[in-house]
Design a protein around this motif. Structure first.
Motif, PDB file in Angstrom:
ATOM      1  N   ARG A   1      -0.770   4.315 -19.589  1.00 23.03           N
ATOM      2  CA  ARG A   1      -2.034   3.894 -18.629  1.00 23.03           C
ATOM      3  C   ARG A   1      -1.498   2.212 -17.477  1.00 23.03           C
ATOM      4  O   ARG A   1      -0.841   2.146 -18.310  1.00 23.03           O
ATOM      5  N   ALA A   2      -1.372   2.160 -16.316  1.00 21.64           N
ATOM      6  CA  ALA A   2      -0.302   1.564 -15.816  1.00 21.64           C
ATOM      7  C   ALA A   2      -1.667   1.010 -14.890  1.00 21.64           C
ATOM      8  O   ALA A   2      -3.193   1.135 -14.175  1.00 21.64           O
ATOM      9  N   ASN A   3      -1.105  -0.422 -14.572  1.00 23.40           N
ATOM     10  CA  ASN A   3      -2.088  -1.520 -13.692  1.00 23.40           C
ATOM     11  C   ASN A   3      -1.588  -1.350 -12.263  1.00 23.40           C
ATOM     12  O   ASN A   3      -0.643  -0.180 -12.086  1.00 23.40           O
ATOM     13  N   ASN A   4      -1.598  -2.220 -11.723  1.00 27.20           N
ATOM     14  CA  ASN A   4      -1.155  -1.975  -9.730  1.00 27.20           C
ATOM     15  C   ASN A   4      -0.251  -2.225  -9.879  1.00 27.20           C
ATOM     16  O   ASN A   4       0.763  -2.588 -10.024  1.00 27.20           O
ATOM     17  N   ILE A   5       0.495  -0.754  -9.042  1.00 31.56           N
ATOM     18  CA  ILE A   5       2.089  -0.444  -8.935  1.00 31.56           C
ATOM     19  C   ILE A   5       2.164  -0.767  -7.353  1.00 31.56           C
ATOM     20  O   ILE A   5       1.392  -0.265  -6.599  1.00 31.56           O
ATOM     21  N   PHE A   6       3.368  -1.606  -7.219  1.00 34.85           N
ATOM     22  CA  PHE A   6       3.741  -1.580  -6.266  1.00 34.85           C
ATOM     23  C   PHE A   6       5.219  -1.365  -5.571  1.00 34.85           C
ATOM     24  O   PHE A   6       6.310  -1.276  -6.685  1.00 34.85           O
ATOM     25  N   GLY A   7       5.653  -1.268  -4.033  1.00 40.26           N
ATOM     26  CA  GLY A   7       7.132  -1.052  -4.166  1.00 40.26           C
ATOM     27  C   GLY A   7       6.896  -0.470  -2.687  1.00 40.26           C
ATOM     28  O   GLY A   7       6.172  -0.685  -2.437  1.00 40.26           O
ATOM     29  N   ILE A   8       7.933  -0.253  -2.073  1.00 35.31           N
ATOM     30  CA  ILE A   8       8.457   0.823  -0.804  1.00 35.31           C
ATOM     31  C   ILE A   8       7.668   1.614  -1.336  1.00 35.31           C
ATOM     32  O   ILE A   8       7.742   2.960  -2.658  1.00 35.31           O
ATOM     33  N   ARG A   9       7.628   2.749   0.369  1.00 35.23           N
ATOM     34  CA  ARG A   9       7.296   4.202  -0.298  1.00 35.23           C
ATOM     35  C   ARG A   9       5.512   4.546  -0.320  1.00 35.23           C
ATOM     36  O   ARG A   9       5.324   5.448  -1.044  1.00 35.23           O
ATOM     37  N   GLN A  10       5.236   3.431  -0.835  1.00 41.41           N
ATOM     38  CA  GLN A  10       3.443   3.806  -1.186  1.00 41.41           C
ATOM     39  C   GLN A  10       2.917   3.885   0.108  1.00 41.41           C
ATOM     40  O   GLN A  10       2.641   2.798   1.206  1.00 41.41           O
ATOM     41  N   PHE A  11       2.089   4.456   0.722  1.00 45.55           N
ATOM     42  CA  PHE A  11       1.282   5.102   2.098  1.00 45.55           C
ATOM     43  C   PHE A  11       0.394   3.507   2.033  1.00 45.55           C
ATOM     44  O   PHE A  11      -0.582   3.505   1.112  1.00 45.55           O
ATOM     45  N   PRO A  12       0.330   3.367   3.313  1.00 45.43           N
ATOM     46  CA  PRO A  12      -0.748   1.862   3.825  1.00 45.43           C
ATOM     47  C   PRO A  12      -2.056   2.304   3.729  1.00 45.43           C
ATOM     48  O   PRO A  12      -2.285   2.200   4.668  1.00 45.43           O
ATOM     49  N   GLU A  13      -2.453   2.052   2.257  1.00 46.59           N
ATOM     50  CA  GLU A  13      -4.279   2.518   2.347  1.00 46.59           C
ATOM     51  C   GLU A  13      -4.330   1.173   1.040  1.00 46.59           C
ATOM     52  O   GLU A  13      -5.051   0.755   1.762  1.00 46.59           O
ATOM     53  N   LYS A  14      -3.139   0.777   0.513  1.00 44.56           N
ATOM     54  CA  LYS A  14      -3.378  -0.033  -0.943  1.00 44.56           C
ATOM     55  C   LYS A  14      -3.411  -1.352  -0.206  1.00 44.56           C
ATOM     56  O   LYS A  14      -2.803  -0.537   0.978  1.00 44.56           O
ATOM     57  N   ILE A  15      -3.617  -2.324  -0.889  1.00 44.08           N
ATOM     58  CA  ILE A  15      -3.619  -3.859  -0.192  1.00 44.08           C
ATOM     59  C   ILE A  15      -2.325  -4.289   0.311  1.00 44.08           C
ATOM     60  O   ILE A  15      -2.044  -4.756   1.220  1.00 44.08           O
ATOM     61  N   LEU A  16      -1.228  -4.625  -0.758  1.00 43.25           N
ATOM     62  CA  LEU A  16       0.012  -5.007  -0.387  1.00 43.25           C
ATOM     63  C   LEU A  16       0.941  -4.311   1.105  1.00 43.25           C
ATOM     64  O   LEU A  16       0.931  -4.754   2.074  1.00 43.25           O
ATOM     65  N   PRO A  17       0.463  -2.712   1.235  1.00 43.26           N
ATOM     66  CA  PRO A  17       1.541  -2.112   2.421  1.00 43.26           C
ATOM     67  C   PRO A  17       0.497  -1.975   3.259  1.00 43.26           C
ATOM     68  O   PRO A  17       0.757  -2.610   4.852  1.00 43.26           O
ATOM     69  N   THR A  18      -0.292  -2.517   3.357  1.00 39.20           N
ATOM     70  CA  THR A  18      -1.744  -2.643   4.594  1.00 39.20           C
ATOM     71  C   THR A  18      -1.649  -3.281   5.270  1.00 39.20           C
ATOM     72  O   THR A  18      -0.834  -3.725   6.210  1.00 39.20           O
ATOM     73  N   PHE A  19      -1.582  -4.421   4.671  1.00 38.16           N
ATOM     74  CA  PHE A  19      -0.983  -6.029   4.828  1.00 38.16           C
ATOM     75  C   PHE A  19       0.151  -5.769   5.084  1.00 38.16           C
ATOM     76  O   PHE A  19      -0.340  -6.735   6.659  1.00 38.16           O
ATOM     77  N   ILE A  20       1.235  -5.325   5.063  1.00 37.57           N
ATOM     78  CA  ILE A  20       2.198  -5.643   5.477  1.00 37.57           C
ATOM     79  C   ILE A  20       2.574  -5.385   6.712  1.00 37.57           C
ATOM     80  O   ILE A  20       2.742  -5.573   8.265  1.00 37.57           O
ATOM     81  N   MET A  21       2.044  -3.327   7.195  1.00 41.84           N
ATOM     82  CA  MET A  21       1.611  -3.249   7.923  1.00 41.84           C
ATOM     83  C   MET A  21       0.597  -3.652   9.006  1.00 41.84           C
ATOM     84  O   MET A  21       1.448  -3.906  10.487  1.00 41.84           O
ATOM     85  N   ARG A  22      -0.375  -4.541   9.040  1.00 46.62           N
ATOM     86  CA  ARG A  22      -0.565  -5.118   9.151  1.00 46.62           C
ATOM     87  C   ARG A  22      -0.252  -6.150  10.574  1.00 46.62           C
ATOM     88  O   ARG A  22      -0.883  -6.334  11.734  1.00 46.62           O
ATOM     89  N   MET A  23       0.227  -7.224   9.692  1.00 43.73           N
ATOM     90  CA  MET A  23       1.025  -7.647   9.906  1.00 43.73           C
ATOM     91  C   MET A  23       2.030  -7.160  11.293  1.00 43.73           C
ATOM     92  O   MET A  23       2.744  -8.422  11.932  1.00 43.73           O
ATOM     93  N   LEU A  24       3.179  -6.160  10.841  1.00 47.95           N
ATOM     94  CA  LEU A  24       4.498  -6.178  11.439  1.00 47.95           C
ATOM     95  C   LEU A  24       3.567  -5.583  12.947  1.00 47.95           C
ATOM     96  O   LEU A  24       4.154  -5.421  13.884  1.00 47.95           O
ATOM     97  N   HIS A  25       2.171  -5.234  13.044  1.00 41.83           N
ATOM     98  CA  HIS A  25       1.689  -4.628  14.265  1.00 41.83           C
ATOM     99  C   HIS A  25       0.617  -5.652  14.688  1.00 41.83           C
ATOM    100  O   HIS A  25      -0.260  -5.525  15.866  1.00 41.83           O
TER     101      HIS A  25
END
Ligand code: NAD
Length: 329
Positions: A177-201
């Motif tokens: 059982r793990a807590n929130n996992i972050f890194g590259i290749r995560q589909f941008p719907e979870k918080i970190l990649p979504t925020f990054i993609m929104r900033m990029l756009h």
């Protein structure tokens, strides 16, 4: 180090699965490896294509809920690492039956195939969300499961199916059982990649509710190393939390991302309606996996610049963002 003839990794074309698959391919150079995935919207062929250059590695495009596909995958396997799942809480409010289908029926179908083919070890990847919200302190692996949304309920239900297989058939299972996992290749719907993609756009960051909800963050590479440690040294029949002490509120995450893009949060962060139910905080203790010799290596702040570069260079993987940025849906 145990030797495995054949290893099956489900959900390998998704975010966490691709990191676990990478670590397994490297760790077990003599094993045949099957990457099993249905290729939902959250997956991407580029997440695994580099692994398929190795002749030992094959890809099986299949649904967990199909018994014949599961039997084909596990036939001759001595290790199954099961990550495939519908994983996004927000989607689970709208289409909760899909979550029960893939996460519960799918896990059951895979477990039945593994049981009938005497797989030597079945590692099931679950989530800290099965414990429900933990307002203070943290919980260890003996805490009661108390899920609060359709996603976490389906993950807890999958655990119960496996519990039954463990008790009734003596099936060799380890729960992770793990807590929130972050890194590259995560589909941008979870918080970190979504925020990054929104900033990029050039889009403002949106936060559900007050922004005070907090989560702990664990690097995907650290998680994969934890899974390997558990495969090597864990005890069959046990559950292991893999966690982190890096805890941030959603507002703090937004501020961090704005800072890296040199933008003022006052201008770039907006607050929108909350989820139907939004656990305030998850927190797990992970002394048990530390006792096996695992330690966390990567902090969020160290990995964020690399993630921003990666998402910037791989924007074409996520065309829905370009559509959103252009005013589409
Ligand atoms: N991402 C996190 O923060 C996190 C934290 C704790 C636990 N987990 C667990 O880790 C696992 C992987 O999560 P993720 O974030 O990589 O999710 P993801 O959505 O990125 O990937 C899931 C993968 O499973 C595949 N899949 C879904 N349904 C399937 C089915 N019926 N048959 C075959 N394949 C199917 C998808 O195609 C996808 O490739 C999940 O079990 C999740 O519950 C994730």
């Amino acid at each position: 180090m145990p030797a495995f003839k054949k290893i099956v990794v489900t959900g390998a074309a998704g975010f966490v699965g691709s990191h676990v698959a990478e670590a397994i391919v490297e760790m077990y150079p003599d094993s045949q490896i099957v990457l099993f995935d249905k290729m939902t919207y959250a997956s991407h062929s580029d997440n695994v294509i580099h692994l398929l250059r190795d002749k030992r590695v094959e890809f099986q495009l299949a649904d967990l809920c199909d018994p014949d596909s599961c039997i084909k995958a596990v036939n001759g396997a001595d290790l199954v690492v099961h990550l495939a799942a519908e994983s996004h809480v927000d989607n689970s409010f709208g289409n909760s039956l899909l979550f029960t289908r893939s996460n519960v029926l799918g896990t059951h179908t895979l477990a039945e195939a593994a049981r009938s083919h005497n797989v030597g070890l079945f590692v099931h990847v679950s989530t800290d969300e099965v414990y429900g919200q933990i307002l203070e302190g943290d919980v260890d692996e003996t805490a009661k499961l108390n899920p609060t949304n359709p996603y976490s309920a389906s993950k807890a239900a999958a655990e119960m199916v496996l519990n039954g297989y463990q008790k009734s058939y003596g099936m060799p299972i380890i729960m992770v059982r793990a807590n929130n996992i972050f890194g590259i290749r995560q589909f941008p719907e979870k918080i970190l990649p979504t925020f990054i993609m929104r900033m990029l756009h050039g889009m403002k960051l949106q936060i559900h509710g007050s922004g005070k909800n907090c989560r702990r963050y664990l690097a995907a590479t650290d998680f994969a190393a934890g899974v390997l440690k558990i495969i090597e040294k864990g005890t069959i029949g046990e559950a292991y939390n893999i966690g982190s002490d890096e805890e941030f509120t959603n507002s703090e995450v937004a501020n961090m991302i704005c800072g890296l893009f040199d933008r003022d949060p006052g201008e770039w962060v907006t607050y929108v309606d909350d989820r139907p139910f939004n656990d305030f905080r998850y927190a797990i203790s992970y002394d048990k996996v530390k006792a096996l010799g695992w330690a966390r290596k990567v902090n969020v702040a160290d990995r964020l610049p690399q993630m921003i570069t990666w998402y910037s260079e791989n924007q074409d993987r996520y065309p829905h963002f370009t559509r959103l940025a252009n005013g589409g849906r």
